[in-house]
Write a protein that holds these residues in place. Structure first.
Motif, PDB file in Angstrom:
ATOM      1  N   LEU A   1       0.868   3.103  11.845  1.00 52.01           N
ATOM      2  CA  LEU A   1       1.217   4.366  11.194  1.00 52.01           C
ATOM      3  C   LEU A   1       1.055   5.486  12.211  1.00 52.01           C
ATOM      4  CD1 LEU A   1      -0.698   4.156   7.758  1.00 52.01           C
ATOM      5  CD2 LEU A   1       1.647   3.445   8.244  1.00 52.01           C
ATOM      6  N   ILE A   2       1.938   6.461  12.171  1.00 50.26           N
ATOM      7  CA  ILE A   2       1.847   7.636  13.038  1.00 50.26           C
ATOM      8  C   ILE A   2       1.604   8.867  12.172  1.00 50.26           C
ATOM      9  CG2 ILE A   2       3.031   9.115  14.696  1.00 50.26           C
ATOM     10  CD1 ILE A   2       2.348   6.367  15.801  1.00 50.26           C
TER      11      ILE A   2
ATOM     12  N   GLU B   1       4.752   9.281   9.564  1.00 47.49           N
ATOM     13  CA  GLU B   1       6.088   9.063  10.093  1.00 47.49           C
ATOM     14  C   GLU B   1       6.665   7.713   9.659  1.00 47.49           C
ATOM     15  OE1 GLU B   1       7.362  10.271  14.351  1.00 47.49           O
ATOM     16  OE2 GLU B   1       6.762   8.156  14.495  1.00 47.49           O
ATOM     17  N   ALA B   2       7.941   7.716   9.367  1.00 45.49           N
ATOM     18  CA  ALA B   2       8.757   6.490   9.220  1.00 45.49           C
ATOM     19  C   ALA B   2       8.638   5.746   7.895  1.00 45.49           C
ATOM     20  CB  ALA B   2       8.487   5.515  10.368  1.00 45.49           C
ATOM     21  N   PHE B   3       7.553   5.952   7.148  1.00 45.95           N
ATOM     22  CA  PHE B   3       7.381   5.216   5.899  1.00 45.95           C
ATOM     23  C   PHE B   3       7.588   6.160   4.713  1.00 45.95           C
ATOM     24  CE2 PHE B   3       4.769   2.882   8.987  1.00 45.95           C
ATOM     25  CZ  PHE B   3       5.335   1.617   8.865  1.00 45.95           C
ATOM     26  N   PRO B   4       8.733   6.104   4.021  1.00 49.65           N
ATOM     27  CA  PRO B   4       8.977   6.997   2.876  1.00 49.65           C
ATOM     28  C   PRO B   4       7.880   6.886   1.828  1.00 49.65           C
ATOM     29  CG  PRO B   4      10.976   5.805   3.483  1.00 49.65           C
ATOM     30  CD  PRO B   4       9.861   5.193   4.271  1.00 49.65           C
ATOM     31  N   GLY B   5       7.344   8.041   1.470  1.00 44.78           N
ATOM     32  CA  GLY B   5       6.272   8.052   0.485  1.00 44.78           C
ATOM     33  C   GLY B   5       4.996   7.397   0.972  1.00 44.78           C
TER      34      GLY B   5
ATOM     35  N   VAL C   1       0.820  -1.212   0.000  1.00 42.09           N
ATOM     36  CA  VAL C   1       0.000   0.000   0.000  1.00 42.09           C
ATOM     37  C   VAL C   1       0.857   1.267   0.000  1.00 42.09           C
ATOM     38  CG1 VAL C   1      -1.840  -1.205   1.254  1.00 42.09           C
ATOM     39  CG2 VAL C   1      -0.175   0.147   2.537  1.00 42.09           C
ATOM     40  N   LYS C   2       0.223   2.330  -0.466  1.00 38.84           N
ATOM     41  CA  LYS C   2       0.747   3.682  -0.298  1.00 38.84           C
ATOM     42  C   LYS C   2      -0.327   4.482   0.418  1.00 38.84           C
ATOM     43  CE  LYS C   2       2.310   7.860  -2.658  1.00 38.84           C
ATOM     44  NZ  LYS C   2       2.629   8.510  -3.957  1.00 38.84           N
ATOM     45  N   ALA C   3       0.022   5.031   1.576  1.00 38.12           N
ATOM     46  CA  ALA C   3      -0.927   5.790   2.383  1.00 38.12           C
ATOM     47  C   ALA C   3      -0.667   7.281   2.241  1.00 38.12           C
ATOM     48  CB  ALA C   3      -0.827   5.369   3.844  1.00 38.12           C
ATOM     49  N   THR C   4      -1.745   8.051   2.155  1.00 42.63           N
ATOM     50  CA  THR C   4      -1.640   9.509   2.170  1.00 42.63           C
ATOM     51  C   THR C   4      -2.678  10.053   3.136  1.00 42.63           C
ATOM     52  OG1 THR C   4      -3.125   9.673   0.248  1.00 42.63           O
ATOM     53  CG2 THR C   4      -0.761   9.704  -0.194  1.00 42.63           C
ATOM     54  N   ALA C   5      -2.329  11.150   3.797  1.00 42.16           N
ATOM     55  CA  ALA C   5      -3.230  11.734   4.790  1.00 42.16           C
ATOM     56  C   ALA C   5      -3.063  13.247   4.786  1.00 42.16           C
ATOM     57  CB  ALA C   5      -2.934  11.158   6.173  1.00 42.16           C
ATOM     58  N   GLN C   6      -3.891  13.910   5.582  1.00 40.72           N
ATOM     59  CA  GLN C   6      -3.796  15.372   5.700  1.00 40.72           C
ATOM     60  C   GLN C   6      -2.625  15.791   6.582  1.00 40.72           C
ATOM     61  OE1 GLN C   6      -7.785  16.045   7.190  1.00 40.72           O
ATOM     62  NE2 GLN C   6      -8.548  16.589   5.156  1.00 40.72           N
ATOM     63  N   TYR C   7      -2.020  14.811   7.237  1.00 44.82           N
ATOM     64  CA  TYR C   7      -0.879  15.066   8.109  1.00 44.82           C
ATOM     65  C   TYR C   7       0.280  14.175   7.667  1.00 44.82           C
ATOM     66  CZ  TYR C   7      -4.663  17.051  10.841  1.00 44.82           C
ATOM     67  OH  TYR C   7      -5.750  17.787  11.233  1.00 44.82           O
TER      68      TYR C   7
END
Length: 344
Positions: A305-306, A288-292, A279-285
């Motif tokens: 996920l943080i 942390e720790a996972f490039p891209g 997966v690739k996660a995207t958020a409004q914030y």
């Protein structure tokens, strides 16, 4: 799949034992109606495979779906028919010799080629196109979907297409399924022992989203196109089935945390399936720790996920995921969103 009753090399009970070993719910052994691999040793009877497999599966919680394969090497090429009521009624008059060899008549007619499909319609079988663009495909027909196929579609005979065969993904078949609204199927098409080929992975299979574990439940799900294909670590399905499958497999929980004065949101994604999801996660914030925002949700494990830093917590925030190993078309992966409610 095939057995010694056509061009396979194992007994029907062997296929049952393979399925029990693999934990399957249902199988169909689809013998070629136009080929006998052992005519001197085995009497021609295309219902016998189903009878023997059903006897072997008795009291073992495995459904055996009666089926056959119609396999001329001219249009419309190979098709499977599932839920047949009498396999011996399917004609193969287009054949000149099907005993240990495959020789079609030189002057075969369209009526001879259409006859087994009309029998399938009469028996209310579920028919699907097998491995489009196989080696004997006539390259003059660049679409692989001939006028014959259009007629089968228009008559309500053909309803699905084999997008994966023997572990091989067929992008032409995938595009065909999307264009003509056909049910996705993935099969082993195995003739020998399954294990050597899939020792390090699993056989390709069709996931059927049925309301109950019955032959009729499976048939209705196939007709309604409620399927997905599981091959290697890929899921191939339409958006609706793909998204519901993923969200049934992955559970999300969240918690606000004060980390030494830094307000963060801890998100746990628990993968309750046996499939790793890339997966690739995207958020409004910031994540942390996972490039891209990229990671793999490992099978039967939880990934944390943080989101940081959230100086003012909203009532909810979206977490968008692209799932690279779930295809919803030949060109698109699954995109889905979890709306995270945040306790104030």
């Amino acid at each position: 799949m095939h057995t010694v009753f056509s061009d396979g090399h194992v007994w029907p009970s062997f296929r049952v034992n393979e399925a029990l070993r693999d934990g399957l719910d249902a199988i169909s052994i689809t013998e070629h109606i136009d080929y006998e691999g052992f005519p001197d040793e085995i009497k021609k009877d295309y219902n016998k495979t189903y009878e023997l497999a059903t006897a072997a599966a008795k009291n073992k919680n495995l459904l055996i779906i009666p089926g056959i394969e119609i396999s001329p090497r001219v249009p419309p090429y190979h098709h499977n028919a599932l839920f047949v009521t009498d396999a011996n009624k399917y004609p193969s008059e287009y054949m000149k010799d099907g005993k240990k060899k495959f020789i079609m008549k030189p002057d075969l007619t369209k009526a001879q080629l259409m006859a087994p499909f009309l029998e399938a319609k009469k028996q209310q079988a579920f028919v699907f196109y097998n491995h489009p663009s196989y080696s004997w495909w006539d390259k003059k027909d660049t679409t692989v979907f001939t006028q014959f196929h259009h007629e089968l579609l228009d008559q309500g005979i053909m309803a699905g297409v084999e997008v994966v065969n023997s572990g091989n993904y067929n992008i032409l078949a995938h595009r065909m399924a999307m264009k003509y609204n056909l049910t996705f199927l993935g099969n082993s098409d195995e003739h020998y022992d399954l294990y050597p080929r899939y020792a390090d992975t699993h056989r390709p299979m069709t996931l059927v989203f049925a309301k109950d574990k019955t032959a009729e439940g499976i048939k209705q799900a196939l007709i309604a196109r409620r399927t997905a294909i599981y091959v290697d670590d890929f899921i191939i399905a339409r958006q609706n089935e793909a998204e519901q499958f993923f969200k049934a497999a992955v559970q999300l929980t969240s918690k606000k945390i004060d980390r030494k004065g830094e307000p963060i949101l801890e998100i746990k994604l628990s993968n309750n399936s046996d499939i790793p999801f890339k997966v690739k996660a995207t958020a409004q914030y910031d994540i942390e720790a996972f490039p891209g925002g990229q990671t793999t949700l490992l099978p039967q494990q939880t990934t944390t996920l943080i989101l940081k830093a959230i100086w003012k917590y909203p009532a909810k925030t979206p977490l968008k995921l692209e799932v690279y190993n779930i295809l919803v078309s030949a060109d698109e992966v699954l995109e889905t969103t979890f709306d995270i409610a945040i306790d104030q």
